[in-house]
Design an enzyme around this catalytic site. Structure first.
Site, PDB file in Angstrom:
ATOM      1  N   SER A 147       0.842  -1.203   0.000  1.00 38.12           N
ATOM      2  CA  SER A 147       0.000   0.000   0.000  1.00 38.12           C
ATOM      3  C   SER A 147       0.870   1.242   0.000  1.00 38.12           C
ATOM      4  CB  SER A 147      -0.879   0.013   1.242  1.00 38.12           C
ATOM      5  OG  SER A 147      -1.524   1.262   1.363  1.00 38.12           O
ATOM      6  N   TYR A 160      -1.212  -0.025  10.431  1.00 34.54           N
ATOM      7  CA  TYR A 160      -1.413  -0.578   9.081  1.00 34.54           C
ATOM      8  C   TYR A 160      -0.214  -0.201   8.202  1.00 34.54           C
ATOM      9  CZ  TYR A 160      -3.596  -1.067   4.415  1.00 34.54           C
ATOM     10  OH  TYR A 160      -3.876  -1.401   3.114  1.00 34.54           O
TER      11      TYR A 160
HETATM   12  N1  LIG Z   1      -8.875  -0.519  -0.750  1.00 30.63           N
HETATM   13  C1  LIG Z   1      -7.830   0.297  -0.641  1.00 30.63           C
HETATM   14  O1  LIG Z   1      -7.990   1.526  -0.655  1.00 30.63           O
HETATM   15  C2  LIG Z   1      -6.451  -0.278  -0.540  1.00 30.63           C
HETATM   16  C3  LIG Z   1      -5.388   0.604  -0.655  1.00 30.63           C
HETATM   17  C4  LIG Z   1      -4.101   0.110  -0.573  1.00 30.63           C
HETATM   18  C5  LIG Z   1      -3.892  -1.240  -0.363  1.00 30.63           C
HETATM   19  N2  LIG Z   1      -4.961  -2.085  -0.236  1.00 30.63           N
HETATM   20  C6  LIG Z   1      -4.674  -3.507  -0.032  1.00 30.63           C
HETATM   21  O2  LIG Z   1      -5.301  -4.256  -1.039  1.00 30.63           O
HETATM   22  C7  LIG Z   1      -5.520  -5.583  -0.585  1.00 30.63           C
HETATM   23  C8  LIG Z   1      -6.908  -6.006  -0.961  1.00 30.63           C
HETATM   24  O3  LIG Z   1      -7.874  -5.244  -0.243  1.00 30.63           O
HETATM   25  P1  LIG Z   1      -9.238  -4.745  -0.874  1.00 30.63           P
HETATM   26  O4  LIG Z   1      -9.167  -3.273  -0.947  1.00 30.63           O
HETATM   27  O5  LIG Z   1      -9.513  -5.533  -2.086  1.00 30.63           O
HETATM   28  O6  LIG Z   1     -10.289  -5.046   0.286  1.00 30.63           O
HETATM   29  P2  LIG Z   1     -11.213  -6.312   0.559  1.00 30.63           P
HETATM   30  O7  LIG Z   1     -12.106  -6.555  -0.586  1.00 30.63           O
HETATM   31  O8  LIG Z   1     -11.804  -6.083   1.886  1.00 30.63           O
HETATM   32  O9  LIG Z   1     -10.171  -7.509   0.613  1.00 30.63           O
HETATM   33  C9  LIG Z   1      -9.464  -7.900   1.732  1.00 30.63           C
HETATM   34  C10 LIG Z   1      -9.375  -9.401   1.654  1.00 30.63           C
HETATM   35  O10 LIG Z   1      -8.478  -9.932   2.613  1.00 30.63           O
HETATM   36  C11 LIG Z   1      -9.051 -11.120   3.077  1.00 30.63           C
HETATM   37  N3  LIG Z   1      -8.497 -11.470   4.382  1.00 30.63           N
HETATM   38  C12 LIG Z   1      -8.348 -10.650   5.445  1.00 30.63           C
HETATM   39  N4  LIG Z   1      -7.815 -11.340   6.450  1.00 30.63           N
HETATM   40  C13 LIG Z   1      -7.636 -12.605   6.021  1.00 30.63           C
HETATM   41  C14 LIG Z   1      -7.126 -13.789   6.614  1.00 30.63           C
HETATM   42  N5  LIG Z   1      -6.696 -13.793   7.877  1.00 30.63           N
HETATM   43  N6  LIG Z   1      -7.098 -14.916   5.872  1.00 30.63           N
HETATM   44  C15 LIG Z   1      -7.553 -14.919   4.593  1.00 30.63           C
HETATM   45  N7  LIG Z   1      -8.032 -13.834   3.983  1.00 30.63           N
HETATM   46  C16 LIG Z   1      -8.068 -12.698   4.696  1.00 30.63           C
HETATM   47  C17 LIG Z   1     -10.532 -10.820   3.153  1.00 30.63           C
HETATM   48  O11 LIG Z   1     -11.257 -12.026   3.178  1.00 30.63           O
HETATM   49  P3  LIG Z   1     -12.857 -12.085   3.483  1.00 30.63           P
HETATM   50  O12 LIG Z   1     -13.538 -11.916   2.145  1.00 30.63           O
HETATM   51  O13 LIG Z   1     -13.070 -13.433   4.046  1.00 30.63           O
HETATM   52  O14 LIG Z   1     -13.165 -10.971   4.449  1.00 30.63           O
HETATM   53  C18 LIG Z   1     -10.720 -10.060   1.877  1.00 30.63           C
HETATM   54  O15 LIG Z   1     -10.954 -10.915   0.801  1.00 30.63           O
HETATM   55  C19 LIG Z   1      -5.219  -5.569   0.912  1.00 30.63           C
HETATM   56  O16 LIG Z   1      -3.945  -6.085   1.133  1.00 30.63           O
HETATM   57  C20 LIG Z   1      -5.231  -4.095   1.239  1.00 30.63           C
HETATM   58  O17 LIG Z   1      -4.423  -3.805   2.368  1.00 30.63           O
HETATM   59  C21 LIG Z   1      -6.235  -1.630  -0.337  1.00 30.63           C
END
Ligand SMILES: NC(=O)c1ccc[n+]([C@@H]2O[C@H](COP(=O)([O-])OP(=O)(O)OC[C@H]3O[C@@H](n4cnc5c(N)ncnc54)[C@H](OP(=O)(O)O)[C@@H]3O)[C@@H](O)[C@H]2O)c1
Ligand SMILES: Cc1cc2nc3c(=O)[nH]c(=O)nc-3n(C[C@H](O)[C@H](O)[C@H](O)COP(=O)(O)OP(=O)(O)OC[C@H]3O[C@@H](n4cnc5c(N)ncnc54)[C@H](O)[C@@H]3O)c2cc1C
Lengths: 254, 448
Positions: A147, A160
């Site tokens: 991130s 984070y």
């Molecule tokens: N959205 C943003 O603005 C943003 C910005 C920078 C970086 N990111 C990064 O992008 C990545 C994807 O996030 P996203 O934005 O797509 O949000 P998201 O849809 O909420 O995805 C997060 C995913 O992580 C999974 N997860 C969390 N803890 C877990 C565990 N212990 N074991 C297995 N799976 C787990 C969740 O599973 P469940 O479906 O079961 O909950 C979910 O599928 C993350 O690493 C996040 O930090 C996001």
């Protein structure tokens, strides 16, 4: 249909955190190029929906595997199973992560540890196995979603941020070790993306849709980039943010 | 800050396409079919919403929860042998086209914008330019899953729970949340449409062209501004999917966005007269024939995102009605005269014949006859009085108005247009409500 890729598209893809919105959007593009998938997530019903979607869009195969990735002890067996099921891995894509509750983490170490465990330690465990796997294969790619928050410690989300910053340094080191074995290590640094993780935040013009971010991720994989800010304008924003002098930064409300 | 909590204080307001009326409700994004049912505080009404392309208040609610379905956008199965597509209800028609066209398939029925969801298309039982041969969207829906606010889930089709199937198609989101649906796509061999445009002067020429037309798709643009010699002039547009194998590529994304709200004075009698003249004369000859791409044929307005901002911050209302064949000519003439006299009409007016393919839904809008749809900028009581007058003429001629486009019907008018509403009301989910439904059941007064 999709554009011709610069490098042959990955055919056998292991996705960790496959139910993430950013992961789903990325996997859809790979499905259109007829990849085969091994999908890991912790929710069986969600995984089934993702699997059906990818198969409908053109995936040649998709296997699901339910696991909480915090459980690092189970990683080696799971990864070995994935490699067998796919008949070898071309791309390992790590997308799981939690935003956590910063104010809770300021008061309560257990909350901070939970963030570090999911975002950092579980990734270290997975990449440790994968690095050796690909190094011995002398090919392949590891793409990990970190991130922009990992670029600088901000008062509003430094736990984070630390988990992602630690991940960046770890991936840098792994890259320096296995690049010479022909293995591509990609650090993906998204800015704000409209996903369930940010559903509670008010939206502004900096937010990108997952589909847009996904296009940049696939391009970065094809171009074998080391680090990709997605969308790319974040590279500029973070260049500025990284260069704000500390004496000013500490007075800012970021 | 957990991801699945339903804390919604700062969530933005959800607008319908007309941007009138406006109500504040909390928006709860649903990403998975299993995210519903929620456990809202007792007495909090809920309503599913798609992309907010309805013009009035069928997709609005005050002080409740709007269940935003656009994140439920997975394709679940496609059978190229039959054209059957199963997908989650938040999938948009644009996403379906992106998927289907390169595979040689097209939507069975499409409205004038591709930015609507499958759930929204079913809930308003939408119609397209092929209504006279294909009927409404609901005719091409094979099955769907309906989930009630108490968690009951059932599959509905013409043979499984048929009464729920009929109530939910055209049911304006009130019978429960649709999580997925199966629809029947039709094969095509090219993106191209064999097009033919004919100019007409006056409603009789429009009727004559409609009766003579043999194409799958037909609609007419009609000038509702000009008077005298140019009264009710227009262009009758028809087309068929080309049968000559041609490109089956995916569409490019639109690049233009209407950047800001136009000030209210910009759309006036003179600018609209100029627009209408320009459009009429854009086609030079009396007749124009040739291949066109499906995008400008079906979705001319989608080329500019947020074009509704053109109407300024007060927004617009749309009037859409259908009159039965017997009274269609007289009724439409009376309506067109009232509109041209008001000087309020905008550029966007269409007229078309609906065919006699029966609609599936209890509350579906289309019935055989002649249909008119057009936009009016909101000038408070002037616009509202005109729309009310048009509603009364519609009623006198035995017609009805389209709920998906409406913001102004009175409860009495609605109940006269849709006497079956009491039957339908038995299927409304006790946890669901909408600003529209409150209005037309007499629980919310009209403002202005
Ligand atoms: N959205 C943003 O603005 C943003 C910005 C920078 C970086 N990111 C990064 O992008 C990545 C994807 O996030 P996203 O934005 O797509 O949000 P998201 O849809 O909420 O995805 C997060 C995913 O992580 C999974 N997860 C969390 N803890 C877990 C565990 N212990 N074991 C297995 N799976 C787990 C969740 O599973 P469940 O479906 O079961 O909950 C979910 O599928 C993350 O690493 C996040 O930090 C996001
Ligand atoms: C430019 C333009 C052209 C148009 N042309 C036409 C046309 O030619 N023919 C026509 O018929 N319409 C037309 N429309 C209207 C539009 O097709 C309908 O209003 C459509 O229902 C909008 O879909 P949506 O996804 O935006 O849903 P919304 O407008 O957000 O919601 C519409 C209804 O669907 C319900 N709903 C949405 N999702 C679900 C779900 N998952 N389960 C249960 N209920 C649900 C809502 O509760 C609401 O009652 C046009 C609109 C525009 C802006």
């Amino acid at each position: 249909m999709a554009d011709q890729p610069a490098v042959a598209a990955p055919r056998r893809v292991l996705a960790l955190g496959a139910t993430s919105a950013i992961a789903e959007a990325t996997l859809r593009l790979l499905a259109e190029q007829h990849a085969a998938f091994f999908l890991v997530g912790r929710n069986t019903q969600r995984l089934a929906a993702v699997r059906n979607d990818l198969l409908t869009r053109g995936a040649t195969a998709a296997t699901t595997f339910t696991a909480d990735l915090d459980n690092t002890a189970a990683h080696p067996a799971m990864l070995a199973h994935a490699a067998t099921a796919l008949g070898g891995i071309d791309l390992a894509f790590l997308a799981h992560g939690v935003l956590g509750d910063q104010s809770e983490a300021e008061k309560n170490y257990a909350a901070a540890e939970a963030i570090l465990r999911t975002n950092f330690l579980s990734a270290v465990s997975l990449v440790t196995w994968l690095a050796s796997y690909f190094e011995s294969e002398r090919r392949g790619a590891i793409a990990v979603i970190s991130s922009v928050a990992g670029d600088r410690g901000r008062k509003s989300n430094y736990v984070y941020g630390a988990s992602k910053g630690g991940l960046d340094i770890f991936l840098d080191g792994v890259r320096n070790r296995i690049d010479r074995a022909g293995v591509h290590v990609l650090t993906i640094k998204p800015g704000f993306v409209a996903t369930p993780m940010t559903a509670h935040l008010p939206k502004n013009a900096l937010f990108a849709e997952p589909a847009r971010v996904a296009k940049h991720i696939v391009r970065a994989i094809e171009k074998r980039k080391d680090v990709a800010y997605v969308p790319p304008f974040w590279a500029l924003i973070m260049l500025v943010v990284r260069n704000i002098p500390r004496r000013i930064f500490k007075k800012m409300n970021m | 800050m957990g991801k699945s909590d339903s804390k919604t204080e700062q969530t933005p307001q959800f607008e319908s396409w007309g941007r009138y009326p406006q109500f504040h409700a909390d928006v709860v994004p649903l990403h998975w079919a299993t995210d519903f049912p929620l456990k809202p505080p007792p007495g909090t009404p809920q309503l599913p919403v798609g992309l907010g392309r309805s013009y009035g208040d069928v997709c609005l609610l005050e002080n409740g929860l709007l269940l935003q379905t656009a994140g439920m956008d997975r394709l679940l199965h496609f059978d190229p042998a039959t054209g059957m597509l199963r997908c989650e209800a938040g999938v948009s028609l644009q996403q379906i086209l992106d998927f289907a066209v390169p595979r040689g398939f097209f939507l069975p029925v499409t409205p004038g914008t591709k930015y609507v969801t499958v759930g929204g298309a079913i809930a308003n039982d939408i119609h397209g330019k092929n209504h006279h041969v294909a009927g409404t969207f609901g005719r091409h829906v094979l099955r769907f899953e309906l989930v009630r606010s108490d968690g009951t889930r059932f599959v509905c089709s013409p043979i499984e729970n048929p009464e729920w199937f009929a109530a939910t198609i055209g049911g304006m989101g009130l019978t429960g949340l649709m999580t997925w649906a199966e629809i029947h796509l039709r094969p095509i061999v090219s993106r191209r449409i064999d097009y033919r445009g004919d100019k007409f002067h006056g409603i009789d020429e429009f009727f004559a062209l409609s009766h003579a037309a043999s194409s799958e798709y037909s609609v007419a643009w009609i000038d509702c501004v000009s008077t005298g010699r140019n009264f009710a002039r227009g262009i009758f547009m028809q087309g068929d999917h080309s049968e000559t194998p041609g490109p089956l590529t995916r569409s490019k994304e639109p690049k233009l966005t209407f950047p800001f709200d136009l000030p209210a004075f910009a759309l006036n009698r003179f600018s609209m007269a100029a627009f209408n003249s320009l459009y009429f004369h854009k086609q030079l000859g009396q007749q124009k024939v040739g291949p066109v791409d499906y995008e400008p044929f079906f979705y001319p307005l989608d080329a500019v995102q947020h074009w509704n901002r053109m109407y300024g911050k007060h927004g617009l209302v749309q009037f859409q009605n259908v009159l039965p064949l017997e009274s269609g000519r007289e009724g439409m003439l009376e309506i067109l005269r009232a509109i041209t006299k008001s000087g309020l009409a905008s550029f966007l007016a269409v007229i078309k014949f609906f065919g006699d393919v029966p609609s599936v839904g209890t509350m579906s809008f289309p019935v055989p006859g002649v249909m008119l749809a057009l936009d009016f900028p909101i000038r408070r009581h002037v616009t509202f009085e005109l729309v009310d007058r048009l509603a009364r003429i519609t009623l006198e001629h035995g017609g009805r108005m389209y709920s998906a486009k409406d913001a102004r019907m009175t409860a009495a008018q609605f109940q006269a247009f849709y006497p079956q509403w009491r039957d339908f009301a038995r299927y409304v989910d006790p946890g669901f409500d909408s600003a529209f439904w409150q209005r037309v059941t007499g629980r919310r007064p009209l403002d202005g």
